[in-house]
Design an enzyme around this catalytic site. Structure first.
Site, PDB file in Angstrom:
ATOM      1  N   ASP A 139     106.370  68.807  -2.758  1.00 49.96           N
ATOM      2  CA  ASP A 139     107.840  68.767  -2.719  1.00 49.96           C
ATOM      3  C   ASP A 139     108.412  70.109  -3.172  1.00 49.96           C
ATOM      4  OD1 ASP A 139     110.351  67.687  -2.337  1.00 49.96           O
ATOM      5  OD2 ASP A 139     110.446  66.762  -4.319  1.00 49.96           O
TER       6      ASP A 139
ATOM      7  N   ALA B  23     117.694  60.948 -12.761  1.00 48.99           N
ATOM      8  CA  ALA B  23     117.139  60.506 -11.476  1.00 48.99           C
ATOM      9  C   ALA B  23     116.892  59.006 -11.552  1.00 48.99           C
ATOM     10  CB  ALA B  23     115.856  61.265 -11.160  1.00 48.99           C
TER      11      ALA B  23
ATOM     12  N   LYS C 287     110.978  64.708 -20.388  1.00 50.71           N
ATOM     13  CA  LYS C 287     111.211  63.791 -19.261  1.00 50.71           C
ATOM     14  C   LYS C 287     110.866  62.384 -19.719  1.00 50.71           C
ATOM     15  CE  LYS C 287     109.715  63.084 -14.434  1.00 50.71           C
ATOM     16  NZ  LYS C 287     108.853  63.620 -13.354  1.00 50.71           N
TER      17      LYS C 287
END
Length: 562
Positions: free
Chosen positions: A295, A141, A160
């Site tokens: 989200d 991303a 991450k």
């Protein structure tokens, strides 16, 4: 924040040129011109050359061109677009739909840089931390990328990692956004109604929180604690010994994406139960815990055996305090009961209805809005769509609401859509009613009424103590001529700049006219050096006047103002 205080190092100026160039490339040159960028940066030359979008881009809608511009501008502007995609109060529907298509993907960072980032953050090389670490990313991303791995203890994890060097890029872009927001508020008609500076400040706060992965880890733990007794939901475990500001290590979960119905059925899972569990869990987040996942798209919701829903990615969350939860409940009840007068009272209490002359029109539109939904059967009513339609009306009358309510309306719309896909008979209203009734019941309980009465009395007591002192200070200031009122004339800088430009052009034109007249007089005499039978000074004067006149004409044509 004055535009000329923004950091103007070489990198910033280069980025300014790039940002403005891309905006112009996608057909927003007229806005750049209105913002008067050249004057504020005081560079003595144009930042970019104004032009028009290519024919291929001109065929696209303005909303599509805006999305493509954000994607080309990079990570920070993509994140801004994602924030705007949840703000139906300030963004038109066609733009909103385009922003929801934003592609948040960049090429993967080389594995050696990722490993160096982990080493810097956790203090040990990857080989000492993990039994296995996959060089190839599981996902990429704009801000981070995700890798699979195995701890020394044998536990499967996902890691991450924040992209190295992304922070200074974001800081530079936010400086640029703040400068542009300042100019939008000053120079674009109606720009101040949408509070662009406040929007950029909100975005800066949001993205700084998102850059801190330890904060996301704490949020994940908080959701886990909220649902530790609930067997229908699973939150991934955070491995804190392998987590820091730039690295987040979570339990690896293998499930089925909630939108893949065929796979769900093949695995023996029940879509109807999943729809009910998902709605219950989301409404508990909103009405019980006051902390909800903002989200909830299918990529962040996977289903595990036993119809258990696993939630991922807590970088974007919304918060509702008790007052906001009550206010939301009251609004929904007003709509369902067709009580427009009470609905308007709620808007005046919590929104920003200032223009009394618009109240009649607002009441008319709200009556029509409620009539549109009143004849729809309860089981066919879509709460998410209703909220978005409601927010559109508020936007038309410039009624501002807390951003968390806007996040909630979008999230509720998405969750309701997922529920309908899983179960055509799914009814969000039926799921919502018990929570709303409980909040109303608690709101008017004797305990709450007593508590609120005490708080009101304490507030009046504090006001009574401070009021005499405030009145005395006010009178003293008036008596000693120290009472001042600051007035700000919006747009005066643009007017002064336009007058300055006009004056310079008139002066320039007079110089050119003087050169032409003087050269014409010299041409009438036969003295001095000659060229082709004409005085050289006269020819030189004509040449200079022609050159200057041509330059002035080009400048006027480029400005678009004849």
């Amino acid at each position: 924040m004055p535009f000329n205080r923004i950091n103007r190092n070489l990198r910033s100026l280069k980025r300014y040129r790039q940002v403005l160039g891309i905006l112009i490339k996608y057909g927003f040159g007229h806005i750049v011109e209105q913002l008067n960028i050249d004057y504020y940066l005081q560079l003595g030359k144009r930042i970019v050359s104004l032009g028009t979008a290519s024919r291929e881009l001109e065929r696209l809608t303005q909303a599509a061109r805006f999305r493509l511009a954000l994607e080309e501008l990079g990570p920070t502007f993509i994140k801004l677009g994602q924030l705007l995609s949840s703000r139906s109060d300030i963004v038109q529907l066609d733009v909103l739909e385009e922003l929801q298509k934003l592609q948040d993907h960049l090429p993967a960072v080389p594995a050696d840089q990722i490993m160096a980032q982990i080493h810097r953050e956790l203090g040990y090389p990857v080989e000492e931390l993990f039994q296995f670490f996959d060089d190839k990313p599981l996902a990429t991303a704009s801000i981070a990328q995700v890798h699979r791995g195995t701890l020394k203890t044998g536990e499967q994890i996902v890691c991450k990692i924040r992209r190295p060097g992304i922070e200074p890029v974001i800081e530079t872009d936010i400086d640029i956004m703040m400068g542009l927001a300042y100019l939008i508020e000053k120079h674009l008609p109606g720009g101040d109604l949408y509070d662009p500076i406040g929007l950029v400040k909100e975005f800066r706060r949001t993205i700084h929180r998102e850059l801190d992965f330890s904060r996301e880890g704490r949020t994940t733990d908080r959701f886990s604690a909220n649902f530790q007794e609930d067997e229908t939901i699973h939150i991934p475990k955070v491995f804190w010994d392998y987590t820091g500001q730039t690295v987040l290590t979570l339990e690896y979960i293998s499930g089925i994406k909630i939108s893949e119905q065929e796979k769900l059925k093949a695995a023996g899972l029940d879509p109807k139960v999943i729809a009910k569990n998902g709605a219950d869990n989301f409404l508990k987040q909103v009405f019980i815990h006051g902390l909800f996942h903002a989200d909830p798209h299918p990529g962040n919701l996977h289903v595990l055996p036993g119809n258990v829903i696993c939630i991922f990615d807590f970088g974007m969350v919304g918060r509702l305090d008790d007052d906001l939860k009550l206010h939301l409940t009251e609004l929904l009840l007003c709509v369902l009961r067709r009580d427009v007068d009470r609905l308007i009272r709620q808007l005046i209490y919590s929104g920003e209805v200032h223009d009394e002359s618009n109240l009649k029109n607002l009441k008319r539109d709200l009556n029509e809005f409620i009539d549109d939904y009143y004849d729809i059967l309860l089981q066919d009513l879509k709460i998410g769509k209703l909220l978005i339609h409601f927010v559109d009306i508020l936007t038309e009358y410039h009624i501002k609401f807390p951003s968390n309510l806007m996040l909630l309306s979008r999230a509720l719309f998405v969750m309701e859509g997922i529920g309908k896909q899983l179960d055509p008979d799914f009814n969000m209203v039926e799921q919502l009613k018990p929570f709303a009734e409980q909040i109303i019941k608690e709101r008017y309980s004797p305990h709450n009424i007593t508590k609120e009465t005490t708080q009101i009395l304490q507030s009046y007591q504090a006001l009574g103590k401070s009021l005499p002192k405030d009145i005395k200070e006010f009178i003293n200031r008036v008596n000693h001529n120290k009472f001042k009122i600051d007035l700000e004339h919006r747009g005066i800088e643009r007017l002064a700049n336009d007058l300055d430009k006009s004056t310079n052009r008139i002066s320039f034109s007079m110089v050119i006219a003087a050169l032409i007249i003087g050269s014409s007089l010299i041409m009438q005499i036969d003295k001095g050096p000659m060229l082709f039978g004409f005085p050289i000074l006269g020819l030189l004067g004509y040449s200079v006047a022609g050159f200057l006149g041509f330059g002035l004409a080009i400048a006027i044509l480029r400005s678009g103002r004849m």
